[in-house]
Design a protein around this motif. Structure first.
Motif, PDB file in Angstrom:
ATOM      1  N   PRO A  13       0.800  -1.229   0.000  1.00 12.76           N
ATOM      2  CA  PRO A  13       0.000   0.000   0.000  1.00 12.76           C
ATOM      3  C   PRO A  13       0.834   1.281   0.000  1.00 12.76           C
ATOM      4  CG  PRO A  13       0.129  -0.850   2.215  1.00 12.76           C
ATOM      5  CD  PRO A  13       0.870  -1.826   1.323  1.00 12.76           C
ATOM      6  N   CYS A  14       1.790   1.366  -0.894  1.00 12.75           N
ATOM      7  CA  CYS A  14       2.579   2.596  -0.992  1.00 12.75           C
ATOM      8  C   CYS A  14       3.328   2.639  -2.322  1.00 12.75           C
ATOM      9  CB  CYS A  14       3.549   2.727   0.179  1.00 12.75           C
ATOM     10  SG  CYS A  14       4.925   1.614   0.084  1.00 12.75           S
ATOM     11  N   GLU A  15       3.920   3.775  -2.565  1.00 15.72           N
ATOM     12  CA  GLU A  15       4.656   4.002  -3.812  1.00 15.72           C
ATOM     13  C   GLU A  15       5.959   3.201  -3.835  1.00 15.72           C
ATOM     14  OE1 GLU A  15       4.282   7.201  -5.965  1.00 15.72           O
ATOM     15  OE2 GLU A  15       2.266   7.569  -5.170  1.00 15.72           O
ATOM     16  N   ILE A  16       6.413   2.893  -5.026  1.00  6.07           N
ATOM     17  CA  ILE A  16       7.619   2.095  -5.222  1.00  6.07           C
ATOM     18  C   ILE A  16       8.850   2.753  -4.590  1.00  6.07           C
ATOM     19  CG2 ILE A  16       8.189   3.053  -7.496  1.00  6.07           C
ATOM     20  CD1 ILE A  16       8.982   0.186  -8.354  1.00  6.07           C
ATOM     21  N   ASP A  17       8.930   4.083  -4.609  1.00  3.44           N
ATOM     22  CA  ASP A  17      10.100   4.763  -4.052  1.00  3.44           C
ATOM     23  C   ASP A  17      10.261   4.479  -2.561  1.00  3.44           C
ATOM     24  OD1 ASP A  17      10.840   5.852  -6.496  1.00  3.44           O
ATOM     25  OD2 ASP A  17       9.711   7.701  -6.161  1.00  3.44           O
ATOM     26  N   ARG A  18       9.141   4.417  -1.838  1.00  3.23           N
ATOM     27  CA  ARG A  18       9.217   4.131  -0.399  1.00  3.23           C
ATOM     28  C   ARG A  18       9.667   2.691  -0.162  1.00  3.23           C
ATOM     29  NH1 ARG A  18       4.835   3.712   4.134  1.00  3.23           N
ATOM     30  NH2 ARG A  18       6.218   3.740   5.939  1.00  3.23           N
ATOM     31  N   VAL A  19       9.121   1.745  -0.924  1.00  4.90           N
ATOM     32  CA  VAL A  19       9.528   0.347  -0.776  1.00  4.90           C
ATOM     33  C   VAL A  19      11.023   0.216  -1.053  1.00  4.90           C
ATOM     34  CG1 VAL A  19       9.230  -2.024  -1.604  1.00  4.90           C
ATOM     35  CG2 VAL A  19       7.237  -0.518  -1.410  1.00  4.90           C
ATOM     36  N   TYR A  20      11.471   0.807  -2.141  1.00  9.15           N
ATOM     37  CA  TYR A  20      12.884   0.702  -2.519  1.00  9.15           C
ATOM     38  C   TYR A  20      13.782   1.344  -1.461  1.00  9.15           C
ATOM     39  CZ  TYR A  20      17.180   0.957  -5.208  1.00  9.15           C
ATOM     40  OH  TYR A  20      18.479   0.841  -5.619  1.00  9.15           O
ATOM     41  N   SER A  21      13.363   2.475  -0.945  1.00  8.11           N
ATOM     42  CA  SER A  21      14.130   3.152   0.098  1.00  8.11           C
ATOM     43  C   SER A  21      14.281   2.258   1.334  1.00  8.11           C
ATOM     44  CB  SER A  21      13.445   4.467   0.475  1.00  8.11           C
ATOM     45  OG  SER A  21      14.122   5.084   1.531  1.00  8.11           O
ATOM     46  N   LEU A  22      13.209   1.596   1.725  1.00 13.05           N
ATOM     47  CA  LEU A  22      13.260   0.709   2.890  1.00 13.05           C
ATOM     48  C   LEU A  22      14.087  -0.546   2.609  1.00 13.05           C
ATOM     49  CD1 LEU A  22       9.600   1.088   4.165  1.00 13.05           C
ATOM     50  CD2 LEU A  22      11.682   1.789   5.375  1.00 13.05           C
ATOM     51  N   LEU A  23      14.046  -1.038   1.371  1.00 15.40           N
ATOM     52  CA  LEU A  23      14.842  -2.216   1.018  1.00 15.40           C
ATOM     53  C   LEU A  23      16.335  -1.979   1.204  1.00 15.40           C
ATOM     54  CD1 LEU A  23      13.088  -3.575  -2.196  1.00 15.40           C
ATOM     55  CD2 LEU A  23      13.635  -4.909  -0.160  1.00 15.40           C
ATOM     56  N   LYS A  24      16.764  -0.751   1.107  1.00 16.23           N
ATOM     57  CA  LYS A  24      18.184  -0.429   1.228  1.00 16.23           C
ATOM     58  C   LYS A  24      18.699  -0.549   2.665  1.00 16.23           C
ATOM     59  CE  LYS A  24      18.079   2.986  -2.489  1.00 16.23           C
ATOM     60  NZ  LYS A  24      18.286   4.406  -2.772  1.00 16.23           N
TER      61      LYS A  24
END
Length: 147
Positions: A13-24
């Motif tokens: 439930p969020c934008e790809i940029d937030r997911v990618y940021s957290l994956l880092k």
């Protein structure tokens, strides 16, 4: 070596940029893995960055308490489109993990885990544990993102 592959997909439930940021962040891996697994870096955790060509080793514990050897993550790809790692540990010689992210253009992200596991005669048991682990991880991801 005989292998088994598992695949699991969810819509976050969020934008790809937030997911990618957290994956880092290593802290994200540690958060979504507990209580099924604990990853304790063998090097200072503040120094960990995920990028292609990097190899990181962890003390791995099943359910956070049962030592299961040293887990090595070799980062092959790391980008917003996807992540691919060749992983292994003392008891599981092959754990190839692909994460794919798809921007749904509506404020959500389709996230998938695909894991190829090779552990000799233990493969079926590791695969069964991994099915539960990745279901748990994706549920924890969704709870994390809803905060």
């Amino acid at each position: 070596m005989k292998t088994k592959t598992l695949y699991r997909q969810s819509v976050f439930p969020c934008e790809i940029d937030r997911v990618y940021s957290l994956l880092k962040n290593l802290s994200t891996l540690q958060c979504i893995a507990i209580p099924y697994a604990a990853f304790e870096p063998q090097t200072k955790s503040d120094d960990i960055e995920w990028y292609p060509g990097q190899t990181i080793t962890f003390r791995f514990k099943i359910f956070g308490i049962i030592p299961y050897g040293i887990h090595t993550i070799n980062v092959i790809e790391f980008s917003k489109e996807g992540i691919y790692t060749n992983e292994s540990n003392t008891h599981v010689p092959m754990w190839n993990h692909r994460i794919q992210l798809i921007d749904n253009k509506d404020g959500t992200t389709t996230y998938s885990d695909e894991v190829e596991i090779g552990a000799g005669w233990k493969t079926i048991f590791v695969w069964m544990w991994a099915k539960c682990f990745y279901a748990h991880r994706q549920k924890k991801w969704i709870r994390l993102l809803e905060r």
